[in-house]
Design a protein around this motif. Structure first.
Motif, PDB file in Angstrom:
ATOM      1  N   ARG A   1       0.812  -1.214   0.000  1.00 20.59           N
ATOM      2  CA  ARG A   1       0.000   0.000   0.000  1.00 20.59           C
ATOM      3  C   ARG A   1       0.847   1.268   0.000  1.00 20.59           C
ATOM      4  O   ARG A   1       0.344   2.363  -0.268  1.00 20.59           O
ATOM      5  N   SER A   2       2.122   1.144   0.332  1.00 24.75           N
ATOM      6  CA  SER A   2       2.983   2.321   0.440  1.00 24.75           C
ATOM      7  C   SER A   2       3.258   2.931  -0.929  1.00 24.75           C
ATOM      8  O   SER A   2       3.474   2.224  -1.921  1.00 24.75           O
ATOM      9  N   GLU A   3       3.305   4.271  -0.978  1.00 24.09           N
ATOM     10  CA  GLU A   3       3.630   4.983  -2.212  1.00 24.09           C
ATOM     11  C   GLU A   3       5.063   4.713  -2.664  1.00 24.09           C
ATOM     12  O   GLU A   3       5.387   4.857  -3.846  1.00 24.09           O
TER      13      GLU A   3
END
Length: 221
Positions: free
Chosen positions: A180-182
């Motif tokens: 989910r991290s950018e």
């Protein structure tokens, strides 16, 4: 376990009744005053652990310190304390034969080989399951292990990218947070070739997404 409260440390020392307690100075609070406690600070980068202590003692790491006892299958080799979610942690006892069996199962084909593994990230706590089931593999592989004081997806991803790690150890929810991290789309994670995941169920969708976005294998332990 560094997350234990001082009263829990005191209770576990009384339960184990050790001849010697080796502790980090920052984790010494609560240790009973009537026990023999050796405070050991982490070694400086590039120096062997306890090298300065050995030098002050006028000895070398190769000096024998006595005769080790012979192997005995039923002898308790380690006490691994639970997380203590209900009251105080309880001691899980591992015999020499149990640890030997775990090592054989965990190493598999690697049991006859030493080294060959580069840097890897590990998130299994050495205070319990990491010691009893992973340490043999880590030592045998010769991997340089990287840990963090507190797990955060962004910190781990940056560390993996900076160190060009090929292997990431994690539990399934941690993998989900990394995805989910950018930073997943902005960092160079091309060195990653394997995710070793356990501790919780890995949904099929999570496995598929992780394999695709990391372009790496996904093994469940």
């Amino acid at each position: 376990n560094p997350s234990l409260a001082p009263r829990e440390r005191a209770a576990l020392v009384e339960l184990a009744d050790p001849c010697l307690v080796v502790a980090d100075p920052q984790l010494a609070e609560g240790l009973p005053g009537d026990r023999l406690v050796e405070l050991v600070r982490p070694s400086e980068p590039g120096r062997a652990p306890w090298q300065s202590e050995l030098e002050r003692a006028g000895t070398t790491a190769g000096t024998p310190v006595g005769h080790a006892p012979g192997p005995r299958a039923d002898r308790i080799a380690s006490l691994v304390f639970t997380s203590g979610t209900a009251r105080l942690p309880k001691a899980a006892r591992f015999t020499e034969s149990a640890l030997a069996a775990i090592a054989r199962l965990d190493l598999g084909a690697a049991a006859n080989h030493w080294g060959g593994t580069g840097p890897m990230f590990v998130s299994t706590q050495f205070a319990h399951i990491g010691l009893s089931t992973k340490l043999c593999w880590y030592v045998r592989s010769g991997a340089r292990l990287h840990l963090v004081q507190r797990w955060r997806a962004e910190d781990v991803l940056r560390l993996v990218a900076d160190q060009h790690m090929a292997t990431i150890g994690a539990v399934a929810p941690q993998v989900a947070l990394m995805l989910r991290s950018e930073l997943m789309d902005s960092l160079d994670l091309s060195a990653v070739s394997l995710l070793i995941v356990g501790g919780a169920a890995s949904p099929t969708a999570l496995v598929c997404e992780a394999r695709e976005r990391f372009d790496a294998g996904y093994t469940i332990r």
